[in-house]
Design a protein around this motif. Structure first.
Motif, PDB file in Angstrom:
ATOM      1  N   LEU A   1      18.849  -1.012  -0.023  1.00 42.93           N
ATOM      2  CA  LEU A   1      18.892  -1.671   1.296  1.00 42.93           C
ATOM      3  C   LEU A   1      17.677  -1.267   2.123  1.00 42.93           C
ATOM      4  O   LEU A   1      17.310  -0.082   2.150  1.00 42.93           O
ATOM      5  N   ASP A   2      17.068  -2.229   2.770  1.00 46.70           N
ATOM      6  CA  ASP A   2      15.937  -1.910   3.649  1.00 46.70           C
ATOM      7  C   ASP A   2      15.847  -2.945   4.769  1.00 46.70           C
ATOM      8  O   ASP A   2      16.257  -4.098   4.608  1.00 46.70           O
ATOM      9  N   LEU A   3      15.266  -2.495   5.876  1.00 46.15           N
ATOM     10  CA  LEU A   3      15.063  -3.368   7.038  1.00 46.15           C
ATOM     11  C   LEU A   3      13.917  -4.354   6.796  1.00 46.15           C
ATOM     12  O   LEU A   3      13.892  -5.437   7.374  1.00 46.15           O
ATOM     13  N   ALA A   4      12.949  -3.946   5.970  1.00 47.80           N
ATOM     14  CA  ALA A   4      11.733  -4.748   5.775  1.00 47.80           C
ATOM     15  C   ALA A   4      11.834  -5.544   4.475  1.00 47.80           C
ATOM     16  O   ALA A   4      11.837  -4.962   3.383  1.00 47.80           O
TER      17      ALA A   4
ATOM     18  N   LEU B   1      19.752   3.823   1.075  1.00 46.11           N
ATOM     19  CA  LEU B   1      19.572   3.321   2.442  1.00 46.11           C
ATOM     20  C   LEU B   1      18.119   3.527   2.889  1.00 46.11           C
ATOM     21  O   LEU B   1      17.650   4.656   2.954  1.00 46.11           O
ATOM     22  N   GLY B   2      17.417   2.450   3.206  1.00 44.39           N
ATOM     23  CA  GLY B   2      15.987   2.548   3.539  1.00 44.39           C
ATOM     24  C   GLY B   2      15.216   2.825   2.260  1.00 44.39           C
ATOM     25  O   GLY B   2      14.456   3.778   2.161  1.00 44.39           O
ATOM     26  N   CYS B   3      15.408   1.946   1.277  1.00 46.29           N
ATOM     27  CA  CYS B   3      14.927   2.198  -0.102  1.00 46.29           C
ATOM     28  C   CYS B   3      13.420   2.071  -0.241  1.00 46.29           C
ATOM     29  O   CYS B   3      12.857   2.541  -1.232  1.00 46.29           O
TER      30      CYS B   3
ATOM     31  N   ALA C   1      18.846  -5.294   5.519  1.00 44.34           N
ATOM     32  CA  ALA C   1      19.777  -5.034   6.629  1.00 44.34           C
ATOM     33  C   ALA C   1      19.346  -3.778   7.370  1.00 44.34           C
ATOM     34  O   ALA C   1      18.464  -3.035   6.924  1.00 44.34           O
ATOM     35  N   ASP C   2      20.012  -3.568   8.508  1.00 49.34           N
ATOM     36  CA  ASP C   2      19.739  -2.425   9.375  1.00 49.34           C
ATOM     37  C   ASP C   2      20.761  -1.320   9.089  1.00 49.34           C
ATOM     38  O   ASP C   2      21.967  -1.596   9.067  1.00 49.34           O
ATOM     39  N   ALA C   3      20.280  -0.112   8.915  1.00 49.93           N
ATOM     40  CA  ALA C   3      21.167   1.033   8.655  1.00 49.93           C
ATOM     41  C   ALA C   3      22.177   1.228   9.781  1.00 49.93           C
ATOM     42  O   ALA C   3      23.209   1.858   9.582  1.00 49.93           O
ATOM     43  N   GLN C   4      21.861   0.673  10.965  1.00 48.12           N
ATOM     44  CA  GLN C   4      22.747   0.859  12.110  1.00 48.12           C
ATOM     45  C   GLN C   4      23.780  -0.261  12.239  1.00 48.12           C
ATOM     46  O   GLN C   4      24.562  -0.286  13.193  1.00 48.12           O
TER      47      GLN C   4
ATOM     48  N   SER D   1       0.825  -1.219   0.000  1.00 54.19           N
ATOM     49  CA  SER D   1       0.000   0.000   0.000  1.00 54.19           C
ATOM     50  C   SER D   1       0.858   1.266   0.000  1.00 54.19           C
ATOM     51  O   SER D   1       0.355   2.367  -0.256  1.00 54.19           O
ATOM     52  N   TYR D   2       2.156   1.135   0.273  1.00 58.34           N
ATOM     53  CA  TYR D   2       3.035   2.294   0.478  1.00 58.34           C
ATOM     54  C   TYR D   2       2.932   3.310  -0.661  1.00 58.34           C
ATOM     55  O   TYR D   2       2.706   4.506  -0.422  1.00 58.34           O
ATOM     56  N   ASP D   3       3.060   2.851  -1.889  1.00 52.93           N
ATOM     57  CA  ASP D   3       3.101   3.792  -3.035  1.00 52.93           C
ATOM     58  C   ASP D   3       1.810   4.614  -3.151  1.00 52.93           C
ATOM     59  O   ASP D   3       1.843   5.742  -3.632  1.00 52.93           O
TER      60      ASP D   3
ATOM     61  N   SER E   1      19.607   8.521   0.998  1.00 52.07           N
ATOM     62  CA  SER E   1      18.629   7.953   1.921  1.00 52.07           C
ATOM     63  C   SER E   1      17.494   8.952   2.143  1.00 52.07           C
ATOM     64  O   SER E   1      17.714  10.022   2.705  1.00 52.07           O
ATOM     65  N   SER E   2      16.312   8.621   1.691  1.00 49.98           N
ATOM     66  CA  SER E   2      15.193   9.546   1.851  1.00 49.98           C
ATOM     67  C   SER E   2      14.199   9.030   2.886  1.00 49.98           C
ATOM     68  O   SER E   2      13.602   7.955   2.732  1.00 49.98           O
ATOM     69  N   LEU E   3      14.049   9.782   3.940  1.00 46.44           N
ATOM     70  CA  LEU E   3      13.064   9.555   5.000  1.00 46.44           C
ATOM     71  C   LEU E   3      13.175   8.185   5.689  1.00 46.44           C
ATOM     72  O   LEU E   3      12.164   7.557   5.992  1.00 46.44           O
TER      73      LEU E   3
HETATM   74  C1  LIG Z   1       9.266   6.325   4.795  1.00 46.83           C
HETATM   75  S1  LIG Z   1      10.001   4.929   4.051  1.00 46.83           S
HETATM   76  C2  LIG Z   1      11.006   5.690   2.792  1.00 46.83           C
HETATM   77  C3  LIG Z   1      11.247   4.743   1.623  1.00 46.83           C
HETATM   78  C4  LIG Z   1      11.960   5.370   0.414  1.00 46.83           C
HETATM   79  N1  LIG Z   1      13.277   5.866   0.752  1.00 46.83           N
HETATM   80  C5  LIG Z   1      11.121   6.462  -0.201  1.00 46.83           C
HETATM   81  O1  LIG Z   1      11.587   7.595  -0.253  1.00 46.83           O
HETATM   82  O2  LIG Z   1      10.008   6.152  -0.642  1.00 46.83           O
HETATM   83  C6  LIG Z   1      11.211   4.431   5.247  1.00 46.83           C
HETATM   84  C7  LIG Z   1      11.911   3.110   4.897  1.00 46.83           C
HETATM   85  O3  LIG Z   1      13.005   2.948   5.787  1.00 46.83           O
HETATM   86  C8  LIG Z   1      13.073   1.583   6.180  1.00 46.83           C
HETATM   87  N2  LIG Z   1      13.772   1.531   7.471  1.00 46.83           N
HETATM   88  C9  LIG Z   1      13.316   1.887   8.694  1.00 46.83           C
HETATM   89  N3  LIG Z   1      14.263   1.683   9.626  1.00 46.83           N
HETATM   90  C10 LIG Z   1      15.340   1.187   8.972  1.00 46.83           C
HETATM   91  C11 LIG Z   1      16.639   0.753   9.391  1.00 46.83           C
HETATM   92  N4  LIG Z   1      17.005   0.800  10.675  1.00 46.83           N
HETATM   93  N5  LIG Z   1      17.483   0.266   8.446  1.00 46.83           N
HETATM   94  C12 LIG Z   1      17.124   0.205   7.143  1.00 46.83           C
HETATM   95  N6  LIG Z   1      15.912   0.597   6.694  1.00 46.83           N
HETATM   96  C13 LIG Z   1      15.033   1.073   7.592  1.00 46.83           C
HETATM   97  C14 LIG Z   1      11.621   1.151   6.251  1.00 46.83           C
HETATM   98  O4  LIG Z   1      11.479  -0.247   6.195  1.00 46.83           O
HETATM   99  C15 LIG Z   1      11.025   1.882   5.052  1.00 46.83           C
HETATM  100  O5  LIG Z   1      11.051   1.106   3.901  1.00 46.83           O
END
Ligand SMILES: C[S@@+](CC[C@H](N)C(=O)[O-])C[C@H]1O[C@@H](n2cnc3c(N)ncnc32)[C@H](O)[C@@H]1O
Length: 283
Positions: free
Chosen positions: A85-88, A62-64, A114-117, A31-33, A131-133
């Motif tokens: 790369l994304d956590l989910a 990062l967090g794609c 993976a985790d950004a941390q 549903s994200y998009d 990395s956006s948001l």
């Molecule tokens: C608001 S979305 C932004 C997605 C994309 N960058 C965009 O602009 O549409 C935030 C994304 O960050 C990912 N995220 C949250 N915490 C994270 C972490 N610790 N490491 C990697 N990804 C993470 C989430 O799973 C989610 O897909």
């Protein structure tokens, strides 16, 4: 978990929070998009900040999420390897379908869960990190900055967007009229981000923009946040139940801000331009 080194309760709650964040974004992958109007605007502004002559062979998104930025990074750097790369994991499944769907792209975007941390990437390996948001979801931003600094090549650039403290202030105010529980995340001020980035060895320039969006009701805002997967709140105490009557009272408080276009909600957008200092090569 290692029985000899049990997690402290702080580590344990950080892990639990990360799992809750990964699950919420995972559930919203399809549903994200449909809900990502603001996220698209923010991503486009950040993409427009890419230095015109920047050359990159290794690029990290990062967090794609569903891969919107990864697709544009591949277009912009057709010769480069782009890692999304994304956590989910479900986010990556959607991104992979959208980016590598016909196998025809000369250079498929590589997917990494993976985790950004705790980046499973070599030190000094990335020419560009985008990395956006996503940064606002990292409960240890200092660790995220340290990881960004570690994986960037000396002199390389990172562009990040994140949210500032004014974000969702109307939501917090509406709930403050009802109870003392936390119903929205708090976002770090610019000075704290600056300090964390500099401590990690990064030179940072930060710009701020306020975006006001209008909603029909508190329910509409809650629906958008849930559709994005952005409905996890970091609690320092046990999660409180939201009763229907409490929600109704918060909705009434929220609606008191109504204007002709709807009920305004502030989103404070920080754009971060980071450069790794040359001559620093953490192993
Ligand atoms: C608001 S979305 C932004 C997605 C994309 N960058 C965009 O602009 O549409 C935030 C994304 O960050 C990912 N995220 C949250 N915490 C994270 C972490 N610790 N490491 C990697 N990804 C993470 C989430 O799973 C989610 O897909």
């Amino acid at each position: 978990m290692n029985a000899l080194h049990p997690l402290t309760s702080q580590q344990d709650s950080a892990l639990t929070l990360r799992t809750r964040i990964a699950r919420a974004f995972g559930r919203s992958a399809s549903s994200y998009d449909n809900h990502a109007g603001l996220q698209r605007q923010v991503a486009d502004s950040l993409l427009a900040m890419l230095p015109a002559h920047e050359h990159a062979t290794q690029v990290l998104d990062l967090g794609c999420g569903t891969g919107y930025c990864s697709a544009r990074l591949r277009q912009r750097f057709p010769e480069s390897v782009v890692v999304a790369l994304d956590l989910a994991l479900p986010m990556l499944t959607v991104a992979n379908r959208q980016l590598n769907f016909d196998g025809a792209a000369a250079t498929p975007v590589r997917m990494l869960c993976a985790d950004a941390q705790a980046l499973p990437l070599k030190s000094n390996s990335m020419d560009l990190l985008f990395s956006s948001l996503a940064l606002q979801w990292c409960n240890e931003p200092a660790t995220a900055f340290a990881e960004i600094n570690r994986v960037l090549k000396p002199g390389a650039v990172a562009l990040l967007s994140t949210l500032g403290p004014a974000t969702l202030q109307e939501l917090r105010e509406a709930w403050a009229a009802v109870d003392a529980n936390r119903h929205s995340n708090e976002f770090l001020p610019a000075a704290q981000l600056q300090q964390a980035a500099e401590a990690a060895g990064l030179k940072m320039q930060l710009t701020t923009k306020i975006s006001v969006r209008y909603y029909d009701s508190l329910l509409a805002l809650a629906h958008e946040l849930k559709g994005l997967g952005a409905n996890v709140v970091a609690h320092d105490k046990a999660e409180a139940m939201t009763t229907p009557s409490a929600f109704k009272a918060a909705a009434a408080a929220f609606a008191r801000g109504r204007q002709s276009d709807g009920i305004p909600v502030h989103w404070e957008i920080f754009s971060l331009f980071l450069r790794k200092k040359t001559g620093i090569n953490p192993a």
